[in-house]
Design an enzyme around this catalytic site. Structure first.
Site, PDB file in Angstrom:
ATOM      1  N   ASP A  89      -8.299  -4.650   2.515  1.00 37.84           N
ATOM      2  CA  ASP A  89      -7.074  -5.390   2.214  1.00 37.84           C
ATOM      3  C   ASP A  89      -7.111  -6.834   2.729  1.00 37.84           C
ATOM      4  O   ASP A  89      -6.276  -7.650   2.333  1.00 37.84           O
ATOM      5  CB  ASP A  89      -5.858  -4.690   2.841  1.00 37.84           C
ATOM      6  N   ASP A 118       0.847  -1.177   0.000  1.00 37.40           N
ATOM      7  CA  ASP A 118       0.000   0.000   0.000  1.00 37.40           C
ATOM      8  C   ASP A 118       0.895   1.243   0.000  1.00 37.40           C
ATOM      9  O   ASP A 118       2.086   1.159   0.302  1.00 37.40           O
ATOM     10  CB  ASP A 118      -0.891  -0.020   1.250  1.00 37.40           C
ATOM     11  N   ASP A 166      -3.706  -2.228   5.401  1.00 35.67           N
ATOM     12  CA  ASP A 166      -4.122  -1.778   6.724  1.00 35.67           C
ATOM     13  C   ASP A 166      -5.631  -1.738   6.904  1.00 35.67           C
ATOM     14  O   ASP A 166      -6.118  -1.639   8.011  1.00 35.67           O
ATOM     15  CB  ASP A 166      -3.548  -0.387   7.021  1.00 35.67           C
TER      16      ASP A 166
END
Length: 929
Positions: free
Chosen positions: A674, A348, A670
């Site tokens: 995800d 990310d 996070d």
């Protein structure tokens, strides 16, 4: 319910409350059609009787639970592993031989492995439980025309839900009215900024992250108020879709477990075949079947590496401890080694490559451009003329703002036309509110502009909140004299999108505060230049109104004065570029997968070195991914380095596409969005600071500092773990093979066994603990991160290592038989000859241990004392050999006898000779690894 496809295509039940029709895309329908379809009233809400009926029809607003069977089924699954079969066979053999202590130890190893596997499976289910907690809240609803609070579980499709700042959204809602409503959807979509909502009808193909007329279950209202009708509950929500994806994803077996499974199966077949051959050969030679069965069992005991499971566990545990010191907490032991096999890291952007702290980096006013130093939400930093460098550093904070009146008013607009707060918690600064507003508030402080003092002297009397249509925020301030009376003028401060603020302005302010002609094109060029470097640009403006004038959009249009532009972004972490560079050097590809905008993602990717340069636009959006045919997706994913505006399902596809090309993929994340991809990846890595509990529970590793550099450090530790495991296997297998071959030769030759089963168990168990396990503490070798990752299909033992194992096994067999026959020929008793044979095995293993500390380098090059645990283990093992040789109690237990000094010299000679042969082999084969 909120899907563009039919419910039947995903197995989700239709939930169009009143009509029972297939699931429509509510964001793409006019509001009156949504209300009609749901059979509700967007003012009065549902009647209580209708709510009761729908609760029976649709059930509770909770996520469905799925379980993988009862406790006994979970426990039984832990035994379905070839390595466990080998261990159980070893336990059965030792039990048959009457060695109850050894049998108990092996069974204890099986039990420990079973408990660990059981605990990990239970933890995996906790990921789904964490999702349930996101929808356990209370909701304000309108039923029978009256406001009331109910548990979120009681909501039904068609309910009218009221929203205020700070509320957690209890279900998927189509908004019916709102005022300045903004929602933090980062956990669901990956969008780092709070999303401004409105009531506009959107195209059917609008992705979830851009559906401004919807709010979703589990997200958070950060500002404003609103109301919406429930269009989906429980498993039909977007959160429920993620729950379904998580439930459907089976955790990927790690390379280590796959390799150990294949290795154990091969070893099992080989041992059984060898024992069978030995038994049949002995019977064919006329030996007693019972005697041959005992000999075959002894052969199996010798060939089974009883210490391997313990070595694997200890080596992985040491890796876990080392990684914890480097701020990576491991939740599943085998994944430590998997990191060393990783070929691609999908990370990310926000908080991993960046600081996750929006920061104003540059300010433009009609008088010039300024650089803003400092990073994050701390007050440290100055505002300096662009390019001032060291000279400007001497300027006091606030000096620039004092010299440039336009800069002062721009900072005041950013700080006072603002609803955010920045507070200190311990050593860290935390934000309450929108990160963009927090960045402008901090910038004002760096420029010496005290927004709080201004608000105390000039209180806010009115405000126009930011909306997606308005695209700016305005506040009206009325100064008060010491006696409380009003002055003749009010002040209006504005901040917002550059184009929209320019439409409000007719003038611009110079450094002396004088208002002049607005140079619109020049301002737009500056804004475009900032945006081209990945900065988010907001404009500020000011105007004065007669006291008591109402604040309205009409009063502002064409009457304001532009004071400046503020450009900000979430800065990349200082260590991120070096970590990405180290990964590339190690042959590990790095890709960015984010829910943020493609321009911002590409800029950060260029800044940290993911892309070749900032002009490299190898980026794909979620919409573009959906347009790629399935057979072309793996190639497209291989080529691209940045993936922006992607959904949870698309993240799953990305990971699957990479794995289809043979990659061992690590995935960081996070948010709730995800979680499915974290489970699908070979290594799921969650953020410890900013990560949701769902992401942490779905992950294998949690980073306590949310830093990409920690991932690179973890990869390095993972490679060291695999190296040390390989060293142990290369060290232990020659002993097991040598013991098996010694027994086999004795059976085929019809000779007396040189070593007994109990003596074999002594050798295997003591050397594994005292010698082999010391390799788990071996430090990292130089150049560990300079070599490419191991090919996923590469076997645990290469042909070169297999040849070395065969060489050492041959030396062991030859040395053991030579000294056994020599001792008997010299008049030694059978017990003394067997004692000498046992000590040959241990001595050769001891010397060979130093060679195995590096598979390519000599022990002198890596440092003889660089692993002091090896020295300690050698001393303990030597004491044990003296005890089994000379202690009367040990002599009775293991059928050994004291031997002479001359015999010891011959044993040491064999060990030294074997060590020299291995050194020569290592020198000539070191390039074959």
């Amino acid at each position: 319910m909120e899907k563009t496809r039919q419910a039947g295509s995903t197995g989700r039940r239709p939930a169009a409350a009143a009509g029972g029709t297939a699931d429509p895309a509510h964001h793409g329908l006019p509001l009156h059609e949504v209300v009609l379809l749901l059979g509700t009233d967007h003012v009065q809400g549902l009647a209580s009787a209708e709510v009761a009926r729908r609760q029976v029809q649709f059930g509770a607003n909770v996520l469905p639970r799925s379980r993988g069977g009862g406790i006994f089924r979970k426990l039984a699954r832990q035994f379905n592993n070839p390595l466990v079969y080998v261990l159980l066979a070893a336990a059965a053999v030792t039990l048959f031989l009457g060695e109850y202590l050894d049998s108990g130890v092996i069974l204890a190893v099986v039990l420990v492995n079973t408990v660990i596997g059981f605990v990990q499976e239970v933890r995996a289910e906790a990921a789904l439980d964490a999702l349930h907690s996101l929808v356990r809240t209370r909701a304000a609803v309108v039923r029978d025309g009256q406001r009331q609070e109910v548990p979120s579980e009681d909501l039904v499709p068609g309910d009218l839900v009221l929203l205020d700042a700070g509320d957690k959204v209890p279900a998927d809602l189509r908004l019916v009215r709102l005022s300045g409503l903004r929602a933090d959807e980062s956990a669901l979509t990956g969008e780092s900024d709070a999303v401004a909502k409105d009531e506009v009808v959107l195209p059917l193909t609008t992705p979830v992250a851009d559906r401004r007329n919807m709010v979703y279950s589990g997200t958070l209202v950060t500002a404003g108020t609103g109301a919406g009708v429930v269009v989906a509950i429980g498993g039909e929500t977007e959160l429920g879709e993620i729950h379904r994806l998580m439930g459907a994803v089976q955790p990927v077996a790690t390379p280590l477990t796959q390799k150990l499974a294949r290795f154990s199966m091969t070893l099992t077949v080989a041992i059984l075949a060898l024992a069978a051959v030995a038994f049949l050969a002995g019977v064919a030679r006329g030996q007693e079947p019972a005697q041959m069965f005992t000999a075959a069992v002894a052969l199996a005991v010798g060939a089974i590496p009883e210490g391997l499971p313990a070595a694997v566990t200890v080596t992985l545990a040491i890796g876990v401890r080392r990684m914890a010191r480097r701020r990576a907490v491991v939740r599943r032991l085998p994944v430590v080694e998997t990191l060393g096999s990783t070929t691609v890291i999908c990370s990310d952007k926000t908080g991993t490559f960046t600081e996750n702290q929006m920061t104003v980096r540059a300010i433009w006013t009609p008088a010039g451009t300024y650089d803003v130093t400092g990073s994050g939400y701390g007050p440290e930093g100055r505002i300096l003329p662009a390019g001032a460098g060291v000279r400007g550093a001497a300027e006091e904070a606030g000096g620039a703002a004092a010299a440039d009146v336009a800069l002062h008013w721009s900072l005041l607009a950013g700080g006072a036309c603002n609803d955010a707060k920045v507070i200190r918690e311990g050593d860290a600064w935390q934000v309450q509110g929108d990160p963009t507003e927090a960045a402008m508030l901090v910038a004002a402080g760096k420029g010496g502009v005290d927004a709080a003092h201004f608000l105390a002297a000039t209180p806010r009397r009115g405000a126009l909140p930011f909306t997606s249509e308005r695209q700016y925020m305005a506040t009206l301030h009325s100064p008060r004299l010491p006696d409380g009376s009003a002055t003749g003028q009010d002040t209006v401060l504005v901040k917002g999108a550059v184009e929209r603020v320019l439409e409000l302005c007719s003038r611009q302010m110079d450094s002396h505060g004088v208002e002049g002609h607005l140079t619109t094109q020049a301002v737009l060029e500056v804004a475009h230049r900032f945006a081209g470097t990945g900065l988010r640009v907001l404009a500020t403006a000011v105007m004065h109104l007669p006291a008591g004038t109402a604040l309205s959009d009409a009063n502002l249009h064409g009457h304001m004065t532009l004071t400046g532009l503020q450009a900000m972004f979430d800065p990349p972490r200082e260590a991120a570029a070096a970590a990405v560079r180290a990964c590339h050097q190690a042959g590990v590809a790095v890709k960015m997968i984010t829910g943020d905008h493609v321009g911002t993602a590409a800029t950060i990717a260029g800044a940290v070195g993911i892309t070749a340069d900032r002009a490299d636009r190898t980026a794909l959006t979620g919409t573009e991914l959906d347009a790629i045919p399935a057979d072309q997706l793996p190639d497209a994913v291989e080529r691209a380095t940045v993936f922006a505006r992607v959904s949870p399902e698309q993240k799953l596809r990305l990971i699957g596409a990479l794995q289809s090309r043979g990659h061992v993929a690590a995935m960081t994340g996070d948010g709730v969005n995800d979680a499915p991809a974290l489970r699908q990846a070979n290594v799921g890595i969650a953020m410890g600071r900013s990560g949701t509990e769902v992401a942490k529970e779905a992950s294998d590793i949690v980073l306590t500092d949310d830093d990409f550099a920690t991932i690179e450090a973890a990869v390095e530790e993972g490679r060291n773990v695999f190296d040390n495991l390989t060293k142990f296997i290369v060290w232990t297998l020659p002993t097991n093979m040598g013991e098996g071959l010694v027994i086999l030769v004795a059976i085929l030759a019809g000779a007396t066994l040189p070593v007994l089963p109990t003596q074999i168990l002594w050798i295997n168990m003591t050397t594994a603990v005292c010698l082999g396990l010391m390799l788990a503490f071996e430090p990292k070798e130089p150049g560990l991160m300079s070599r490419p990752p191991r090919a996923p299909g590469r076997p645990l033992l290469t042909w070169t290592l297999t040849l070395r194992i065969l060489l050492v096994s041959t030396l062991l067999v030859a040395g053991t038989w030579w000294i056994f026959e020599l001792e008997l020929a010299g008049g030694a008793s059978l017990a003394e000859a067997r004692t000498a044979a046992v000590n040959v095995f241990v001595a050769v293993e001891l010397f060979y241990l130093f060679s195995c500390r590096s598979l390519t380098r000599s022990v002198w090059r890596i440092g003889f004392f660089s692993n002091r645990w090896v020295i300690l283990g050698v001393l303990v093992q030597a004491a044990g050999q003296l005890a089994i040789t000379y202690s009367p109690v040990m002599n009775g237990l293991f059928h050994t006898a004291p031997i002479s000094v001359d015999t010891w010299l011959r044993i040491l000679g064999i060990a030294v000779l074997a060590s020299l042969v291995v050194a020569v082999d290592k020198r000539f084969r070191r390039h074959a690894f």
